[in-house]
Scaffold this motif. Structure first.
Motif, mmCIF file in Angstrom:
data_model
loop_
_atom_site.group_PDB
_atom_site.id
_atom_site.type_symbol
_atom_site.label_atom_id
_atom_site.label_comp_id
_atom_site.label_asym_id
_atom_site.label_seq_id
_atom_site.Cartn_x
_atom_site.Cartn_y
_atom_site.Cartn_z
ATOM 1 N N TYR A 144 0.809 -1.252 0.008
ATOM 2 C CA TYR A 144 -0.061 -0.130 -0.151
ATOM 3 C C TYR A 144 0.847 1.040 0.021
ATOM 4 C CZ TYR A 144 -4.239 -2.561 1.346
ATOM 5 O OH TYR A 144 -5.307 -3.543 1.283
ATOM 6 N N ASP A 145 0.454 2.369 -0.679
ATOM 7 C CA ASP A 145 1.121 3.445 -0.625
ATOM 8 C C ASP A 145 0.249 4.302 0.519
ATOM 9 O OD1 ASP A 145 2.634 3.215 -2.687
ATOM 10 O OD2 ASP A 145 1.613 3.974 -4.430
ATOM 11 N N GLY A 146 -0.822 3.880 0.726
ATOM 12 C CA GLY A 146 -1.708 4.614 1.761
ATOM 13 C C GLY A 146 -2.820 3.634 1.560
ATOM 14 N N ILE A 147 -3.868 3.923 2.482
ATOM 15 C CA ILE A 147 -5.231 3.307 2.515
ATOM 16 C C ILE A 147 -6.180 4.233 1.884
ATOM 17 C CG2 ILE A 147 -6.875 2.576 4.112
ATOM 18 C CD1 ILE A 147 -4.860 2.112 6.311
ATOM 19 N N THR A 148 -6.919 3.619 0.930
ATOM 20 C CA THR A 148 -7.847 4.275 0.210
ATOM 21 C C THR A 148 -9.225 4.316 0.879
ATOM 22 O OG1 THR A 148 -8.807 2.035 -0.710
ATOM 23 C CG2 THR A 148 -6.718 3.287 -1.946
ATOM 24 N N PHE A 149 -10.174 5.002 0.398
ATOM 25 C CA PHE A 149 -11.303 5.001 1.185
ATOM 26 C C PHE A 149 -12.012 3.774 1.234
ATOM 27 C CE2 PHE A 149 -15.968 6.259 1.218
ATOM 28 C CZ PHE A 149 -15.783 6.707 2.542
ATOM 29 N N ASN A 150 -12.042 3.208 0.134
ATOM 30 C CA ASN A 150 -12.528 1.747 0.022
ATOM 31 C C ASN A 150 -12.062 0.559 0.865
ATOM 32 O OD1 ASN A 150 -14.436 2.337 -2.046
ATOM 33 N ND2 ASN A 150 -13.233 1.950 -3.766
ATOM 34 N N ASP A 151 -10.661 0.770 1.065
ATOM 35 C CA ASP A 151 -9.847 -0.035 2.199
ATOM 36 C C ASP A 151 -10.416 0.381 3.515
ATOM 37 O OD1 ASP A 151 -8.392 -1.375 0.207
ATOM 38 O OD2 ASP A 151 -6.704 0.084 0.542
ATOM 39 N N PHE A 152 -10.514 1.724 3.662
ATOM 40 C CA PHE A 152 -11.147 2.036 5.055
ATOM 41 C C PHE A 152 -12.596 1.592 5.457
ATOM 42 C CE2 PHE A 152 -12.889 5.665 7.754
ATOM 43 C CZ PHE A 152 -11.944 5.452 8.842
ATOM 44 N N LEU A 153 -13.363 1.712 4.454
ATOM 45 C CA LEU A 153 -14.734 1.153 4.605
ATOM 46 C C LEU A 153 -14.839 -0.334 4.736
ATOM 47 C CD1 LEU A 153 -16.696 3.120 1.660
ATOM 48 C CD2 LEU A 153 -16.853 3.460 4.061
ATOM 49 N N LYS A 154 -13.880 -1.047 4.106
ATOM 50 C CA LYS A 154 -13.938 -2.513 4.426
ATOM 51 C C LYS A 154 -13.372 -2.662 5.882
ATOM 52 C CE LYS A 154 -12.911 -3.853 -0.275
ATOM 53 N NZ LYS A 154 -11.832 -4.499 -1.066
ATOM 54 N N ILE A 155 -12.282 -1.914 6.356
ATOM 55 C CA ILE A 155 -11.902 -2.249 7.567
ATOM 56 C C ILE A 155 -12.985 -1.640 8.588
ATOM 57 C CG2 ILE A 155 -10.146 -1.203 9.194
ATOM 58 C CD1 ILE A 155 -8.467 -1.257 7.070
ATOM 59 N N MET A 156 -13.569 -0.851 8.447
ATOM 60 C CA MET A 156 -14.539 -0.206 9.573
ATOM 61 C C MET A 156 -16.116 -0.626 9.453
ATOM 62 S SD MET A 156 -12.439 1.572 10.859
ATOM 63 C CE MET A 156 -13.519 3.031 12.101
ATOM 64 N N GLN A 157 -16.197 -1.455 8.279
ATOM 65 C CA GLN A 157 -17.806 -1.832 7.914
ATOM 66 C C GLN A 157 -18.509 -2.512 9.135
ATOM 67 O OE1 GLN A 157 -17.433 -4.622 4.871
ATOM 68 N NE2 GLN A 157 -16.790 -6.244 6.172
ATOM 69 N N ASP A 158 -17.630 -3.150 9.989
ATOM 70 C CA ASP A 158 -18.798 -3.600 11.289
ATOM 71 C C ASP A 158 -18.544 -2.631 12.372
ATOM 72 O OD1 ASP A 158 -19.161 -5.972 9.712
ATOM 73 O OD2 ASP A 158 -17.491 -7.249 10.551
ATOM 74 N N ILE A 159 -17.977 -1.641 12.318
ATOM 75 C CA ILE A 159 -17.968 -0.812 13.515
ATOM 76 C C ILE A 159 -19.347 0.000 13.609
ATOM 77 C CG2 ILE A 159 -16.746 1.144 14.742
ATOM 78 C CD1 ILE A 159 -14.640 -0.876 14.436
ATOM 79 N N LYS A 160 -19.981 0.193 14.487
ATOM 80 C CA LYS A 160 -21.286 0.826 14.667
ATOM 81 C C LYS A 160 -20.840 2.343 15.092
ATOM 82 C CE LYS A 160 -24.195 -2.658 15.401
ATOM 83 N NZ LYS A 160 -24.354 -3.164 14.112
ATOM 84 N N ILE A 161 -20.318 3.203 13.625
ATOM 85 C CA ILE A 161 -19.549 4.460 14.051
ATOM 86 C C ILE A 161 -20.910 5.307 14.452
ATOM 87 C CG2 ILE A 161 -20.161 5.140 11.572
ATOM 88 C CD1 ILE A 161 -16.840 5.805 13.703
ATOM 89 N N GLU A 162 -22.089 4.855 14.024
ATOM 90 C CA GLU A 162 -23.187 5.919 14.373
ATOM 91 C C GLU A 162 -23.428 6.103 16.004
ATOM 92 O OE1 GLU A 162 -24.864 1.904 13.688
ATOM 93 O OE2 GLU A 162 -23.532 3.437 12.878
ATOM 94 N N THR A 163 -23.080 5.092 16.887
ATOM 95 C CA THR A 163 -23.090 4.953 18.028
ATOM 96 C C THR A 163 -21.804 5.321 18.764
ATOM 97 O OG1 THR A 163 -22.828 2.695 18.147
ATOM 98 C CG2 THR A 163 -24.988 3.455 18.322
ATOM 99 N N LYS A 164 -20.637 5.195 18.115
ATOM 100 C CA LYS A 164 -19.343 5.313 18.787
ATOM 101 C C LYS A 164 -18.585 6.495 18.606
ATOM 102 C CE LYS A 164 -18.825 0.815 19.477
ATOM 103 N NZ LYS A 164 -18.983 0.335 20.622
ATOM 104 N N MET A 165 -19.055 7.430 17.358
ATOM 105 C CA MET A 165 -18.428 8.706 17.139
ATOM 106 C C MET A 165 -19.570 9.797 17.613
ATOM 107 S SD MET A 165 -16.738 9.647 13.530
ATOM 108 C CE MET A 165 -16.342 11.506 13.337
ATOM 109 N N HIS A 166 -19.316 10.557 18.458
ATOM 110 C CA HIS A 166 -20.034 11.625 18.885
ATOM 111 C C HIS A 166 -19.224 12.388 19.864
ATOM 112 C CE1 HIS A 166 -20.843 8.592 21.976
ATOM 113 N NE2 HIS A 166 -20.888 9.476 22.859
#
Length: 179
Positions: A144-166
């Motif tokens: 990787y030269d870096g993490i793309t947004f699609n990679d980021f989405l795959k990594i974060m897909q199971d995180i319930k960001i709507e309840t974790k990020m506030h």
């Protein structure tokens, strides 16, 4: 296809005590282990190729390598092993299990620290106690030269960001800020 050899009751009890899995879960995982290894007592990295949930995981190679990392197997040394036993498999798999609220606050804090230590070791590939940028970029099957947004989405897909990020702005005491 006959029945799979089962584990002795004393071994199941010992594994339950050391891993936190229930007896039933251990028996299911043992059958799965035997299926993946074609009935062998040890597992190699190639056996993980038959796990569909890992197929499209962007950090598949890190996860697989974690099962063979001596540090995760309690061997207190750096490096990897070529094959693992069912006990090794279960020990490493226990880092991935959900911790319910039935544990004490101290136990939950301990488990959290151990899970984070495990995750840290997945990226500290040379075992020097630091994660370098090269280690973050390193993937055996791709660089990787870096993490793309699609990679980021795959990594974060199971995180319930709507309840974790506030951020709680509504309940802030502004008297100290406005003086």
């Amino acid at each position: 296809m006959g029945s799979s050899p089962s584990l002795p009751a004393w071994e199941i009890r010992n594994l339950a005590n050391t891993t936190g899995f229930t007896s039933e879960q251990i028996e299911i995982l043992h059958r799965r282990f035997l299926h993946l290894t074609d009935g062998k007592d040890t597992m190699c990295k190639d056996c993980f190729d038959n796990i569909p949930d890992l197929e499209c995981n962007p950090i598949k190679s890190r996860i697989v390598n974690a099962f063979f990392d001596k540090r995760n197997l309690g061997l207190q040394s750096i490096g990897t092993v070529d094959e693992i036993t069912f006990e090794n498999f279960l020990t490493t798999l226990s880092f991935f299990q959900h911790m319910g609220n039935s544990h004490s606050k101290e136990d939950l804090e301990y488990y959290k620290t151990e899970k984070l230590r495990f995750l840290f070791r997945m990226y500290d590939t040379n075992g020097d106690g630091k994660i370098t940028l090269d280690e973050l970029r390193e993937e055996p099957d791709q660089v990787y030269d870096g993490i793309t947004f699609n990679d980021f989405l795959k990594i974060m897909q199971d995180i319930k960001i709507e309840t974790k990020m506030h951020v709680r702005f509504l309940n802030m005491d502004t008297t100290a800020i406005c003086k």
